[in-house]
Design a protein around this motif. Structure first.
Motif, PDB file in Angstrom:
ATOM      1  N   MET A   1       0.850  -1.188   0.000  1.00  0.00           N
ATOM      2  CA  MET A   1       0.000   0.000   0.000  1.00  0.00           C
ATOM      3  C   MET A   1       0.889   1.244   0.000  1.00  0.00           C
ATOM      4  N   LEU A   2       0.566   2.231  -0.822  1.00  0.00           N
ATOM      5  CA  LEU A   2       1.357   3.440  -0.893  1.00  0.00           C
ATOM      6  C   LEU A   2       1.277   4.215   0.415  1.00  0.00           C
ATOM      7  N   ASN A   3       2.393   4.830   0.783  1.00  0.00           N
ATOM      8  CA  ASN A   3       2.467   5.524   2.072  1.00  0.00           C
ATOM      9  C   ASN A   3       1.530   6.723   2.164  1.00  0.00           C
ATOM     10  N   ASP A   4       1.197   7.339   1.023  1.00  0.00           N
ATOM     11  CA  ASP A   4       0.350   8.528   1.078  1.00  0.00           C
ATOM     12  C   ASP A   4      -1.142   8.181   1.093  1.00  0.00           C
ATOM     13  N   TYR A   5      -1.465   6.884   1.138  1.00  0.00           N
ATOM     14  CA  TYR A   5      -2.870   6.477   1.202  1.00  0.00           C
ATOM     15  C   TYR A   5      -3.224   6.217   2.650  1.00  0.00           C
ATOM     16  N   SER A   6      -4.079   7.071   3.200  1.00  0.00           N
ATOM     17  CA  SER A   6      -4.480   6.935   4.593  1.00  0.00           C
ATOM     18  C   SER A   6      -5.996   7.098   4.680  1.00  0.00           C
ATOM     19  N   PRO A   7      -6.732   5.970   4.586  1.00  0.00           N
ATOM     20  CA  PRO A   7      -8.196   6.073   4.604  1.00  0.00           C
ATOM     21  C   PRO A   7      -8.707   6.618   5.932  1.00  0.00           C
ATOM     22  N   ASP A   8      -9.768   7.410   5.824  1.00  0.00           N
ATOM     23  CA  ASP A   8     -10.370   7.925   7.061  1.00  0.00           C
ATOM     24  C   ASP A   8     -11.226   6.827   7.688  1.00  0.00           C
ATOM     25  N   SER A   9     -11.852   7.143   8.809  1.00  0.00           N
ATOM     26  CA  SER A   9     -12.591   6.122   9.555  1.00  0.00           C
ATOM     27  C   SER A   9     -13.760   5.564   8.746  1.00  0.00           C
ATOM     28  N   ALA A  10     -14.436   6.416   7.986  1.00  0.00           N
ATOM     29  CA  ALA A  10     -15.565   5.956   7.188  1.00  0.00           C
ATOM     30  C   ALA A  10     -15.105   4.966   6.115  1.00  0.00           C
ATOM     31  N   GLU A  11     -13.946   5.259   5.484  1.00  0.00           N
ATOM     32  CA  GLU A  11     -13.455   4.365   4.452  1.00  0.00           C
ATOM     33  C   GLU A  11     -12.929   3.069   5.058  1.00  0.00           C
ATOM     34  N   ARG A  12     -12.294   3.154   6.230  1.00  0.00           N
ATOM     35  CA  ARG A  12     -11.823   1.936   6.886  1.00  0.00           C
ATOM     36  C   ARG A  12     -12.994   1.030   7.241  1.00  0.00           C
ATOM     37  N   GLU A  13     -14.095   1.628   7.666  1.00  0.00           N
ATOM     38  CA  GLU A  13     -15.279   0.839   7.987  1.00  0.00           C
ATOM     39  C   GLU A  13     -15.837   0.178   6.727  1.00  0.00           C
ATOM     40  N   TYR A  14     -15.832   0.943   5.625  1.00  0.00           N
ATOM     41  CA  TYR A  14     -16.299   0.387   4.349  1.00  0.00           C
ATOM     42  C   TYR A  14     -15.442  -0.807   3.945  1.00  0.00           C
ATOM     43  N   LEU A  15     -14.131  -0.669   4.045  1.00  0.00           N
ATOM     44  CA  LEU A  15     -13.226  -1.741   3.628  1.00  0.00           C
ATOM     45  C   LEU A  15     -13.360  -2.963   4.539  1.00  0.00           C
ATOM     46  N   GLU A  16     -13.566  -2.746   5.821  1.00  0.00           N
ATOM     47  CA  GLU A  16     -13.716  -3.858   6.758  1.00  0.00           C
ATOM     48  C   GLU A  16     -14.979  -4.664   6.485  1.00  0.00           C
ATOM     49  N   ASN A  17     -15.990  -3.996   5.957  1.00  0.00           N
ATOM     50  CA  ASN A  17     -17.267  -4.661   5.712  1.00  0.00           C
ATOM     51  C   ASN A  17     -17.488  -5.031   4.248  1.00  0.00           C
ATOM     52  N   TYR A  18     -16.491  -4.736   3.421  1.00  0.00           N
ATOM     53  CA  TYR A  18     -16.654  -5.020   2.001  1.00  0.00           C
ATOM     54  C   TYR A  18     -16.668  -6.528   1.772  1.00  0.00           C
ATOM     55  N   ASP A  19     -17.588  -6.995   0.939  1.00  0.00           N
ATOM     56  CA  ASP A  19     -17.715  -8.407   0.611  1.00  0.00           C
ATOM     57  C   ASP A  19     -16.972  -8.698  -0.686  1.00  0.00           C
ATOM     58  N   PRO A  20     -15.825  -9.416  -0.656  1.00  0.00           N
ATOM     59  CA  PRO A  20     -15.085  -9.702  -1.890  1.00  0.00           C
ATOM     60  C   PRO A  20     -15.888 -10.528  -2.884  1.00  0.00           C
ATOM     61  N   GLY A  21     -16.914 -11.195  -2.427  1.00  0.00           N
ATOM     62  CA  GLY A  21     -17.735 -11.993  -3.320  1.00  0.00           C
ATOM     63  C   GLY A  21     -18.904 -11.228  -3.910  1.00  0.00           C
ATOM     64  N   ALA A  22     -18.917  -9.924  -3.712  1.00  0.00           N
ATOM     65  CA  ALA A  22     -20.026  -9.128  -4.232  1.00  0.00           C
ATOM     66  C   ALA A  22     -20.073  -9.139  -5.762  1.00  0.00           C
ATOM     67  N   TRP A  23     -18.924  -9.286  -6.395  1.00  0.00           N
ATOM     68  CA  TRP A  23     -18.853  -9.352  -7.847  1.00  0.00           C
ATOM     69  C   TRP A  23     -18.246 -10.687  -8.261  1.00  0.00           C
TER      70      TRP A  23
END
Length: 205
Positions: A1-23
C-alpha cells in the motif's frame, strides 16, 4: 500500500465490511506469444482441458503475481525458453473461452532475434516451432476473412478468423474465431491477433 494512502474512519469501515464476493471473479492467466525468425512457439497440452491440443505457453498467475511475470515464468517452465523483451498484445476474457469457467488472460508478444531451442517440460507434452502462413480469403468493407496455417514437420494446425472495424485497436472484440483445427481454447484468435499485428508493423508471414 502506498504511504500517502491513509483512509479515514468511514473508508476503513467500508473496507472492513466489504464483501469480496459481491462481484463474480474470474481466474487470471497469462500467455506468451513468441516469434523468432518468423516462427511461432507452441506447446502441446499434456493435461485437461484440451489435452493433446496445441496452445501458446501460459498458465495461471500465482497469488499476487503480475501477469507479465507469470507469462515469462510459464514460458520458461513449459519450454525452457527465457526472455526479457515482450509487450502486451491484449486481454482476452470472454466467458466461453475456457470450459473450466470464466478466465481472463493477459497475452504478451515477443519478437526474438534468433530461434532459441525449446524442450517440453512441466505440464507440456511437446514444444515445437511452427511456421505460420497468413492468407486473406475475402474482404468486404471493414470485414476481412483470414486463414492461418501453422506447420511444423508433419504437424499441421489451422484456423480462420474474421476481423471487423474494431481491430487492431481491440483484439478480442475486433476478431471472431470462425474455425480451428488442433488449437486449444481461443488461441487461434489470439495467434491471429498477434500475426496480424506484426503484419501491420511490416512483418510478412
Amino acid at each position: 500500500m502506498l504511504n500517502d494512502y491513509s483512509p479515514d474512519s468511514a473508508e476503513r469501515e467500508y473496507l472492513e465490511n466489504y464483501d469480496p464476493g459481491a462481484w463474480p471473479r474470474p481466474s487470471v492467466t497469462a500467455d506468451l506469444m513468441i516469434v523468432a525468425e518468423k516462427k511461432l512457439l507452441l506447446v502441446r497440452r499434456g493435461g485437461f482441458p484440451y489435452r493433446g491440443y496445441w496452445a501458446l505457453p501460459g498458465g495461471f498467475c500465482e497469488p499476487g503475481e503480475p501477469p507479465e511475470a507469470a507469462a515469462a515464468r510459464e514460458l520458461a517452465e513449459e519450454t525452457g525458453v527465457e526472455i526479457s523483451n515482450y509487450r502486451l498484445l491484449g486481454v482476452f476474457g470472454g466467458r466461453d473461452r475456457d470450459p473450466r469457467g470464466w478466465t481472463v488472460t493477459a497475452v504478451f508478444l515477443s519478437v526474438a532475434d534468433s530461434l532459441p531451442p525449446a524442450a517440453a517440460a512441466d505440464d507440456a507434452a511437446d514444444a515445437k516451432w511452427f511456421e505460420p502462413r497468413l492468407t486473406l480469403l475475402s474482404k468486404k468493407g471493414e470485414k476481412e476473412l483470414w486463414q492461418i496455417d501453422l506447420t511444423s514437420g508433419d504437424t499441421e494446425l489451422s484456423c480462420r478468423v474474421e476481423t471487423n472495424g474494431a481491430f487492431p485497436k481491440l483484439c478480442e472484440t475486433g476478431l471472431e474465431l470462425v474455425s480451428r483445427a488442433g488449437l486449444a481454447f481461443d488461441h487461434g484468435k489470439i495467434i491471429a491477433a498477434g500475426l496480424l499485428t506484426l503484419k501491420n508493423e511490416g512483418v510478412d508471414f
